[in-house]
Motif scaffolding. Structure first.
Motif, short mmCIF file in Angstrom:
data_model
loop_
_atom_site.label_atom_id
_atom_site.label_comp_id
_atom_site.label_asym_id
_atom_site.label_seq_id
_atom_site.Cartn_x
_atom_site.Cartn_y
_atom_site.Cartn_z
N GLU C 52 -1.55 -12.00 -11.82
CA GLU C 52 -0.17 -12.40 -12.03
C GLU C 52 0.70 -11.92 -10.88
OE1 GLU C 52 0.79 -12.43 -16.54
OE2 GLU C 52 -0.42 -10.67 -16.17
N SER C 53 1.96 -12.30 -10.90
CA SER C 53 2.82 -11.90 -9.80
C SER C 53 2.90 -10.38 -9.74
CB SER C 53 4.22 -12.50 -9.96
OG SER C 53 4.71 -12.27 -11.25
N GLY C 54 2.89 -9.85 -8.53
CA GLY C 54 2.97 -8.41 -8.36
C GLY C 54 1.63 -7.71 -8.45
N CYS C 55 0.53 -8.46 -8.56
CA CYS C 55 -0.78 -7.81 -8.68
C CYS C 55 -1.32 -7.41 -7.32
CB CYS C 55 -1.78 -8.70 -9.40
SG CYS C 55 -2.32 -10.12 -8.43
N GLY C 56 -0.70 -7.93 -6.24
CA GLY C 56 -1.14 -7.54 -4.90
C GLY C 56 -2.07 -8.53 -4.24
N LYS C 57 -2.29 -9.70 -4.86
CA LYS C 57 -3.25 -10.63 -4.27
C LYS C 57 -2.79 -11.16 -2.91
CE LYS C 57 -1.74 -14.52 -7.26
NZ LYS C 57 -0.52 -13.91 -7.83
N SER C 58 -1.51 -11.48 -2.79
CA SER C 58 -1.02 -11.96 -1.49
C SER C 58 -1.04 -10.85 -0.46
CB SER C 58 0.41 -12.47 -1.62
OG SER C 58 0.41 -13.73 -2.22
N THR C 59 -0.67 -9.65 -0.88
CA THR C 59 -0.70 -8.51 0.04
C THR C 59 -2.11 -8.28 0.55
OG1 THR C 59 1.07 -7.53 -1.26
CG2 THR C 59 -0.05 -6.10 0.29
N LEU C 60 -3.08 -8.37 -0.36
CA LEU C 60 -4.46 -8.17 0.06
C LEU C 60 -4.85 -9.23 1.09
CD1 LEU C 60 -7.17 -6.78 -0.12
CD2 LEU C 60 -7.73 -8.14 -2.12
N GLY C 61 -4.46 -10.49 0.81
CA GLY C 61 -4.77 -11.57 1.75
C GLY C 61 -4.21 -11.28 3.13
N ARG C 62 -3.00 -10.81 3.16
CA ARG C 62 -2.37 -10.53 4.45
C ARG C 62 -2.97 -9.31 5.12
NH1 ARG C 62 3.15 -13.47 4.02
NH2 ARG C 62 2.36 -14.98 2.56
N CYS C 63 -3.35 -8.31 4.33
CA CYS C 63 -3.98 -7.13 4.91
C CYS C 63 -5.33 -7.50 5.51
CB CYS C 63 -4.16 -6.03 3.87
SG CYS C 63 -2.62 -5.22 3.43
N LEU C 65 -6.21 -10.14 6.95
CA LEU C 65 -6.01 -10.76 8.26
C LEU C 65 -5.25 -9.84 9.20
CD1 LEU C 65 -5.22 -14.51 7.61
CD2 LEU C 65 -7.37 -13.40 8.12
N ARG C 66 -4.93 -8.65 8.72
CA ARG C 66 -4.12 -7.69 9.49
C ARG C 66 -2.75 -8.28 9.86
NH1 ARG C 66 -4.99 -3.94 12.80
NH2 ARG C 66 -2.76 -3.92 12.51
N LEU C 67 -2.23 -9.13 8.98
CA LEU C 67 -0.84 -9.54 9.16
C LEU C 67 0.04 -8.38 8.72
CD1 LEU C 67 -0.93 -13.22 7.84
CD2 LEU C 67 -0.91 -12.43 10.20
N TYR C 68 -0.52 -7.56 7.85
CA TYR C 68 0.13 -6.29 7.49
C TYR C 68 -0.76 -5.17 8.00
CZ TYR C 68 3.06 -8.60 3.91
OH TYR C 68 3.95 -9.38 3.26
N ASP C 69 -0.15 -4.06 8.36
CA ASP C 69 -0.93 -2.85 8.61
C ASP C 69 -1.28 -2.24 7.27
OD1 ASP C 69 -0.73 -3.08 11.34
OD2 ASP C 69 1.15 -1.97 11.44
N VAL C 70 -2.43 -1.60 7.22
CA VAL C 70 -2.77 -0.93 5.97
C VAL C 70 -2.46 0.56 6.10
CG1 VAL C 70 -4.54 -2.62 5.41
CG2 VAL C 70 -5.18 -0.52 6.60
N ASN C 71 -2.18 1.20 4.97
CA ASN C 71 -1.88 2.62 5.02
C ASN C 71 -3.14 3.46 5.02
OD1 ASN C 71 0.37 1.17 3.52
ND2 ASN C 71 1.33 3.07 4.18
N ASP C 72 -4.15 2.89 4.38
CA ASP C 72 -5.35 3.68 4.22
C ASP C 72 -6.53 2.72 4.08
OD1 ASP C 72 -6.72 5.97 4.12
OD2 ASP C 72 -6.21 6.50 2.05
N GLY C 73 -7.71 3.17 4.46
CA GLY C 73 -8.88 2.32 4.31
C GLY C 73 -9.24 1.64 5.61
N ARG C 74 -10.24 0.73 5.50
CA ARG C 74 -10.78 0.13 6.71
C ARG C 74 -11.03 -1.34 6.49
NH1 ARG C 74 -15.62 1.78 10.15
NH2 ARG C 74 -16.78 1.28 8.26
N THR C 83 -9.09 -2.39 11.74
CA THR C 83 -8.00 -1.68 11.07
C THR C 83 -6.93 -1.22 12.03
OG1 THR C 83 -9.84 -0.74 9.84
CG2 THR C 83 -7.65 -0.01 9.22
N GLY C 84 -7.38 -0.65 13.17
CA GLY C 84 -6.40 -0.04 14.05
C GLY C 84 -5.96 -0.90 15.22
N LEU C 90 -5.46 -8.13 18.54
CA LEU C 90 -5.92 -9.03 17.49
C LEU C 90 -5.86 -10.48 17.92
CD1 LEU C 90 -4.26 -7.48 14.33
CD2 LEU C 90 -6.69 -7.95 14.57
N ARG C 91 -5.01 -10.76 18.92
CA ARG C 91 -4.73 -12.16 19.26
C ARG C 91 -6.00 -12.99 19.51
NH1 ARG C 91 -0.20 -12.27 23.41
NH2 ARG C 91 0.85 -10.94 21.90
N PRO C 92 -6.95 -12.48 20.30
CA PRO C 92 -8.16 -13.31 20.48
C PRO C 92 -8.90 -13.58 19.17
CG PRO C 92 -8.24 -11.30 21.84
CD PRO C 92 -6.99 -11.24 21.06
N LEU C 93 -8.78 -12.64 18.22
CA LEU C 93 -9.48 -12.81 16.94
C LEU C 93 -8.78 -13.83 16.04
CD1 LEU C 93 -10.32 -9.11 16.06
CD2 LEU C 93 -11.96 -10.95 16.53
#
Lengths: 324, 347, 333
Positions: C52-63, C65-74, C83-84, C90-93
């Motif tokens: 449901e909304s707010g479950c983090g599915k979109s955030t996970l999708g973006r993480c 692809l590294r559209l978002y930086d992650v705080n923890d994990g790999r 990750t780093g 990332l551009r060539p990827l």
């Protein structure tokens, strides 16, 4: 409740401090010019220059200079004009303040009332004849420079038609304090009030109309209709209330700026001895102590007005209340 | 209209006949609704289902007379409890709105005025139609919120719309709509903005209304699943006309209009065998300006034939009616197939 | 599946957003969008993310692809730890991993022609000549079943379904191996939604693509996904083969979610449902222990105290629940 107010106050103080530093730097730290010469004004004698240099501590480092100037402005309040020798700046500004407040308060009441009426009528008849007519008049009001309107008003009420039944009540130019003669105070200010308000009625009326028309597109207006509410209630309670945000923020800033001396042209045209006119005269003679004092004074009102707008926001919109 | 000849014991609450809505524009007259007729009976849930541009929302706005555009032309008749709503004065209509016919909308966040509390907004509606003191109105508002399943209703009444969750907002919206005991509730996509678990709660609430409040519901939705869950009768709209209507089990079980069939098949099944590819309807719904002549569905229809160049009337089969030339000759074959499939699944 | 090497791997990924302001009451709050999420995506599969909304599915999708930086994990993509990596690195990827959005209209510049929009990634990438680009454009239009005549038109001339096709053409222009599709069919009419779902499936077959398919609609996920991850309040609660997860849910939340889906069943009735009470709590202040325990019909004391880890149930499926449902409980029956 207390904490946000304290925070707001400290923010205000911080902003005022910043403004005072900037003003100080502009006047005293601009390279290539001797500040004492500028303070002393044109054609100052060497004795005056030396006196200024000493009393402002220009032989000392910058922060000390800043503190000295601020001390002169706010603590000892003995900063004097260098054009009209001996005239103390702060008491002059304090004396001019009620004049400006009288002018701006009255004009503000007129422009708020008329702009709201104009905006509501235009929005209620959007696309129709009253709407177009009002918006045209509003544009005319915005386009007329205040000094021109003032001069024309003077021409009509003071000379051309002064002896007709319509304008014979208009007293001569100038200001009568409220405490001295309230009725004369009122009569003398009616024409300046209207003159100053015309521009703002046009501006605010048009802005409010645009916001109201936008609000009428909102879902909650449809809900209000579906509830079976009357059109006037929908306008006043639902559309107007939610459209006032822009109106209020504009008002706060304009009001602050006007009280801070922005009504300069009106004051000059109607010969009202307010802060604006004081600034005007100081600018003409490059009377730096006066300019500095009026700039600080005006920044104070703008900052205060900003704070009031913020509080008004929270009152108008609970979403803002929660976000802070 | 044939639908009214169906013998039924329930009285007719709302009778819409030949409702047409069009708008004058620079490019000529744009027809949004064309000769839409239907009835809502007491204590029933009628679902109006369709895709974007089908005119389902326009139908609900027309019934409420909430189309404020001066360029709108509305003809036909909307008879509610014996009075033609289109002939009422604005004042009489206003008196009816909210008291006799109430409406709820898709997004309760934007459908409620953001600057007033939930309680204030319910009170406002109560006091617009009933002679109540503020105190009594507030008490009733709290009571209503409680009945709608809002926890701690007295506290909720003091909250602003943005302070509540989507589900609670919609409950508050329903409480407001029901505050004056309307006989008809029009719900325009009431669950579309909600999550599926919350949607189920709201649908359950809507279904309870007829027993608890004796209200009829006209439910506007695009979701066949929602239709199946709560409605008694269904009206499928396409491009401003009625494609098909009838009792829910018939329309969903053995659709007689190719559009209804296509719509049902487009939904990926939750049970049984997965199709290799979803049977989809080619193309997309036409815009009101680009409606084809004759049957509006024919460019997308796999059963298109010469007759489709003329607009078909509603043909009747049993309790079901469809505006398709195929339905003229009894139930089309696919309808039987679908019927066998669905009863097989249900078993 | 387990013998192949994962193409994309998220290992204990956490993502926190800061909301609020230091200058405002309440101060800065931390919105825990993802907490300790691990998932592997194998080449050629379609992984569905539902919730449901707010479950983090979109955030996970973006993480992912590294559209978002992650705080923890790999996050590992094709054996490379991304990750780093900086956005520049990332551009060539990016050519190899693309995203498709819910509303393609907002991501298409309205003043540019469709041809330019689709050609943009080709030009940026720089390995195509002008002639190559034209050929490739026609190829792409053919792949997404749009007429090549459309290349000279503007986005506003298209219907929602056609715009989504344009968005997809743009995403596959550089022949990526991975596509993350974020609610790509949610804004479409039902009849058009089916076309786009089919298109995704066709392209996957033709081009051997790998998808992470984010949707809130379980029936769409059932149709398209080979494996499904069910998310709730920032964590994966159940993960496994789609058919198993949806037909024999092990997590009470999955079961409730399935039960809440309204189906176009002519004899449908709301009374047959198990209806979950309440709404998901705020991710700024998630409940202790199992995040679902406040709404869970079978919660026990342990659930509020101890966070359940995602553990395998043996049938290619994992669940994060102390008391998983008996596998024999069919969702709907």
């Amino acid at each position: 409740m207390l904490l946000p107010i304290l925070r707001r106050l400290s923010e205000m103080l911080f902003v005022m401090f910043g403004i005072s530093v900037v003003v100080f730097l502009i006047f005293f730290a601009t390279p290539g010019a001797d500040p004492s010469a500028r303070i002393a004004g044109r054609n100052a004698t060497p004795e005056v220059l030396a006196q200024v240099r000493h009393s402002f501590g220009f032989d000392q480092p910058m922060p000390v200079q800043y503190l000295k100037v601020m001390e002169k402005l706010f603590v000892s309040r003995d900063l004097t004009s260098f054009v009209n020798r001996g005239e103390r700046v702060i008491p002059a500004v304090v004396e001019a303040t009620p004049v400006t407040l009288s002018l701006v308060f009255g004009a503000a009441v007129i422009w708020v009332v008329f702009a709201i009426i104009m905006g509501m009528i235009a929005a209620a008849t959007r696309g129709g004849i009253p709407d177009r007519l009002l918006m045209f008049l509003g544009l005319v009001g915005i386009s007329m420079p205040v000094f021109w309107v003032g001069s024309v008003a003077n021409l009509i009420t003071q000379s051309r038609f002064h002896n007709t039944w319509l304008f014979h009540w208009v007293p001569g130019l100038g200001y009568t304090p409220l405490t001295q003669h309230p009725f004369l105070w009122f009569k003398g200010l009616v024409i300046p009030w209207v003159t100053l308000a015309i521009l703002y009625i046009g501006l605010y009326g048009r802005v409010l109309r645009a916001n109201l028309v936008e609000a009428y597109q909102e879902d909650f207006i449809r809900t209000a209709r579906a509830k079976g509410l009357s059109e006037s209630r929908i306008m006043l309670r639902h559309a107007l209330r939610t459209s006032l945000i822009t109106f209020v923020s504009m008002f706060g800033l304009d009001f602050g700026a006007l009280v801070g001396g922005g009504a300069l042209l009106t004051e000059v045209v109607f010969n009202l001895p307010g802060v604006g006119r004081l600034t005007y005269l100081a600018l003409q003679s490059l009377d730096l102590p006066f300019i500095m004092a009026t700039v600080m004074y005006s920044s104070f009102f703008v900052v205060v007005a900003n704070a009031v707008v913020d509080i008004a926001y929270a009152w108008l919109d609970p979403r803002v209340r929660d976000a802070r | 209209m044939p639908a009214d000849q169906i013998p039924n014991t329930a009285e007719t609450l709302l009778d819409v006949q030949d409702l047409c809505v069009s708008f004058r524009s620079e490019r000529g007259i744009i027809r949004i609704l064309e000769n839409v007729s239907f009835t809502v009976r007491a204590r029933e849930i009628l679902s109006i289902v369709g895709e974007s541009g089908s005119g389902k929302s326009m139908t609900s706005l027309a019934v409420m007379r909430l189309i404020t555009d001066p360029n709108a032309i509305i003809t036909g008749s909307i008879t509610y409890k014996g009075r033609d709503l289109l002939k009422l004065s604005p004042r009489e209509m206003r008196d009816l709105r909210g008291r006799e016919i109430a409406m709820i909308f898709q997004d309760p966040m934007t459908a409620m005025t953001p600057v007033y509390t939930i309680g204030w907004q319910i009170e406002e509606q109560l006091r617009a139609h009933q002679d109540l003191s503020r105190h009594a109105a507030r008490a009733r508002a709290v009571e209503l919120l409680g009945e709608m399943g809002v926890p701690a209703p007295a506290k909720a009444a003091t909250r602003y719309p943005h302070q509540l969750s989507g589900g609670l907002r919609q409950r508050a919206m329903i409480a407001m709509a029901l505050s004056c005991n309307p006989s008809l509730l029009i719900a325009d996509e009431p669950t579309t903005a909600l999550d599926v678990t919350v949607q189920a709660q709201i649908l359950e609430l809507l279904q309870r209304l007829r027993t608890d409040f004796g209200s009829s519901v006209m439910l506007i939705t695009h979701d066949m699943g929602v239709v199946a869950t709560v409605s008694d009768r269904v009206m499928v709209m396409y491009s401003g006309i009625i494609a098909e209507r009838g009792p829910k089990p018939d329309v969903l079980g053995q659709p007689t209009h190719p559009y209804t069939l296509g719509l049902l098949h487009s939904i990926p099944p939750m049970h049984g065998e997965k199709p290799h590819r979803l049977p989809s309807i080619p193309g997309s719904p036409p815009s009101p300006m680009g409606r084809p002549p004759g049957c509006p569905f024919q460019p997308r229809c796999e059963f298109r034939m010469d007759a489709c160049a003329t607009r078909p009337p509603l043909f009747r089969n049993g309790m079901q009616e469809a505006s398709c030339w195929l339905a003229d000759k009894g139930l089309p074959d696919w309808a039987h197939e679908r019927a066998i499939r669905t009863t097989g699944e249900a078993a | 599946m387990s013998t192949a090497k994962p193409m994309l791997k998220a290992d204990s990924v956490s993502k926190t957003f800061k909301v609020g302001s230091r200058f405002r009451a309440g101060g800065i709050q931390h919105l825990h969008a993802l907490q300790d999420v691990s998932i592997e995506v194998y080449p050629g599969e379609i992984v569905g993310l539902v919730g449901e909304s707010g479950c983090g599915k979109s955030t996970l999708g973006r993480c992912l692809l590294r559209l978002y930086d992650v705080n923890d994990g790999r996050i590992t993509f094709k054996d490379r730890d991304i990750t780093g990596l900086s956005q520049r690195e990332l551009r060539p990827l990016r050519a190899d991993m693309q995203m498709v959005f819910q509303d393609p209209y907002s991501s298409l510049n309205p003043r540019r022609r469709v041809g330019d929009l689709i050609a943009e990634p080709l030009r940026v990438h720089g390995k195509y000549s002008a002639g190559d680009i034209q050929t490739r454009l026609r190829e792409l239009m053919d792949l997404v079943n749009l007429s090549p005549d459309f290349l000279t038109r503007f986005p506003h001339e298209f219907s929602g379904g056609q715009r989504q096709r344009i968005g997809i053409a743009r995403a596959i222009a550089l022949s990526p191996s991975l596509i993350v599709a974020d609610e790509p069919v949610s804004a479409l009419d039902v009849s058009v939604q089916a076309q786009i779902v089919n298109l995704f499936m066709d392209l996957q077959e033709k081009l051997g693509l790998t998808y992470v398919f984010i949707a809130h609609d379980l029936s769409v996920v059932r149709q398209i996904a080979t494996r499904t991850a069910v998310m709730y309040l920032g964590g994966i609660v159940e993960l496994g083969e789609t058919d198993r997860v949806l037909h024999r849910p092990a997590h009470p939340y999955t079961a409730a979610l399935i039960s809440a889906v309204p189906e176009p069943d002519p004899h449908g009735n709301i009374k047959a449902r198990t209806i979950l009470r309440g709404e998901p709590p705020s991710p700024t202040n998630p409940p202790s222990g199992c995040r679902f325990h406040t709404r869970c019909p079978v919660a026990q004391d342990r659930c509020s105290a101890e966070i359940p880890r995602l553990r395998s149930l043996g049938d290619n499926r994992s669940v994060a629940c102390h008391f998983p449902l008996d596998g024999s409980v069919a969702a709907h029956a």
